[in-house]
Design a protein around this motif. Sequence first.
Motif, mmCIF file in Angstrom:
data_model
loop_
_atom_site.group_PDB
_atom_site.id
_atom_site.type_symbol
_atom_site.label_atom_id
_atom_site.label_comp_id
_atom_site.label_asym_id
_atom_site.label_seq_id
_atom_site.Cartn_x
_atom_site.Cartn_y
_atom_site.Cartn_z
ATOM 1 N N THR A 91 -1.817 15.262 -3.275
ATOM 2 C CA THR A 91 -2.871 14.608 -2.489
ATOM 3 C C THR A 91 -3.759 15.619 -1.765
ATOM 4 O O THR A 91 -4.909 15.313 -1.444
ATOM 5 C CB THR A 91 -2.271 13.636 -1.456
ATOM 6 N N SER B 8 -3.373 9.237 -3.217
ATOM 7 C CA SER B 8 -2.566 8.951 -2.032
ATOM 8 C C SER B 8 -1.088 9.065 -2.394
ATOM 9 O O SER B 8 -0.702 8.859 -3.549
ATOM 10 C CB SER B 8 -2.852 7.537 -1.515
ATOM 11 N N HIS B 9 -0.286 9.401 -1.415
ATOM 12 C CA HIS B 9 1.164 9.480 -1.599
ATOM 13 C C HIS B 9 1.769 8.127 -1.237
ATOM 14 O O HIS B 9 1.661 7.669 -0.103
ATOM 15 C CB HIS B 9 1.732 10.589 -0.706
ATOM 16 N N ILE C 266 2.140 9.293 -6.886
ATOM 17 C CA ILE C 266 0.763 9.582 -6.469
ATOM 18 C C ILE C 266 -0.117 8.468 -7.008
ATOM 19 O O ILE C 266 0.126 7.941 -8.100
ATOM 20 C CB ILE C 266 0.286 10.966 -6.979
#
Length: 439
Positions: A228, A235-236, A258
């Motif tokens: 990220t 986004s994680h 991810i």
Amino acid sequence: MNKIRFTLFSMKDALLAFGPMTLLVLVLIASTLYFVEPAPGKKLDFVGGQENSAYDHFAQLYATELAKNQIELRVHRSQGSLDNLNQIRDPNSIVDIGFVQSGSTNQEEAEAQGLISLGSLFYEPVWIFYRSKKELNNLADLKGLRVNVGPDGYGVHKLFTQIIGVNNLSDTDFQLQKLDSMQGTAAFLDGKLDVLVMSAASDSLLVQMLLQTPGVRLFDFVQAEAYTRRLPFLSHVVLPRGIVDIGKDIPARDYHLISPTATLVAHESLHPALISLFLQAAKKIHGGANWFSDQGEFPSDRYTEIPVDPQAEKFYRSGQPFLQRYLSFWMANFLERMWVVLLTFGALALPLSKVIPPLYRWRIRSRVYRWYGQLRAVEMAMEGIEKAQRKKAAEAQLKRLDEIEEKVNQISIPLAYADELYGLRSHISFVRKRVQGEF
């Protein structure tokens, strides 16, 4: 007929008094309207995705929501995110708006092509399914394997290329296949593929099926935070233990993934009023909690590289437009567009309300007052005449008074001003008596 002639109000005089002022107001309003933004169209073209895909499903939900406000949303199918992006930015395309995955473009390109984002809608994690006796923690372990990334229009190929790029890998390190989701899944389960790469929301039936298929492993992005940082559009997210089936404990542990996000993208020509309407629909459709997002997390103005439209930013700050909370969309939009016109009309109404009534009264009374000049002329005609000539002059003026009285009796005047008409008639009688006194 007499009831119409003798009323409290004279339509003819009202038109003559109000007409010029009304015409002036209409001209000013028409001039203002020229600069007012037109009303939004009632038909829009929305590009979703392949038949029975999540994009297609959500597009149908948007069509249902907008239909509640008498807007027809014509849904078009496509290959996927990249295909959608190409259609939205194509000046010759009929498409107005659609779903685009984050990472499909960049801010500079988006601005140059006139693209705007209404915000992100939901996570679309990268799912990498594989078969192996041991767990793989590095994408380099997939080198040389048969990897399906879907057709080019999906956008998964581009996404996979970006991900392996930060691992110092390229497409040539893999045997890439470009089968669609259904064909790719079938080939993977038949052993004709080694790795299946997908990007889909948590409600994807294929994803849910693969997560429960014995022998199929899910790649765990243990370096999710690092990804990220290198690829900001990602986004994680965490796939919680037991989220698929709590009773069977599937999955048996947390998985780090991810994820790009699905964003709502349009051309900048989209009417501003429709932006808040789409976001109201998005809040209903995507506002709930799911495997990866909390209640109310979406829609959001984050996770998108395409500039978020100012009207959308206003929605995220203040919510639904004030007037739309109490009025229908079309009535609220009319008032929002016409506030300049209403302000102009209000600014003119006050002074005109003070000018027009006196003008109307003057027109009515002028029918009576102008005959007083005739009466004065009769009186002046009798002044300075020699006595021998007075009888003849008096007869002439009496005849003139009869003519005046006959014409006065034909005057049509509102009842509210009848006292002035009767006053004139009494004054005619008064002058007649004075003339008769000259005999």
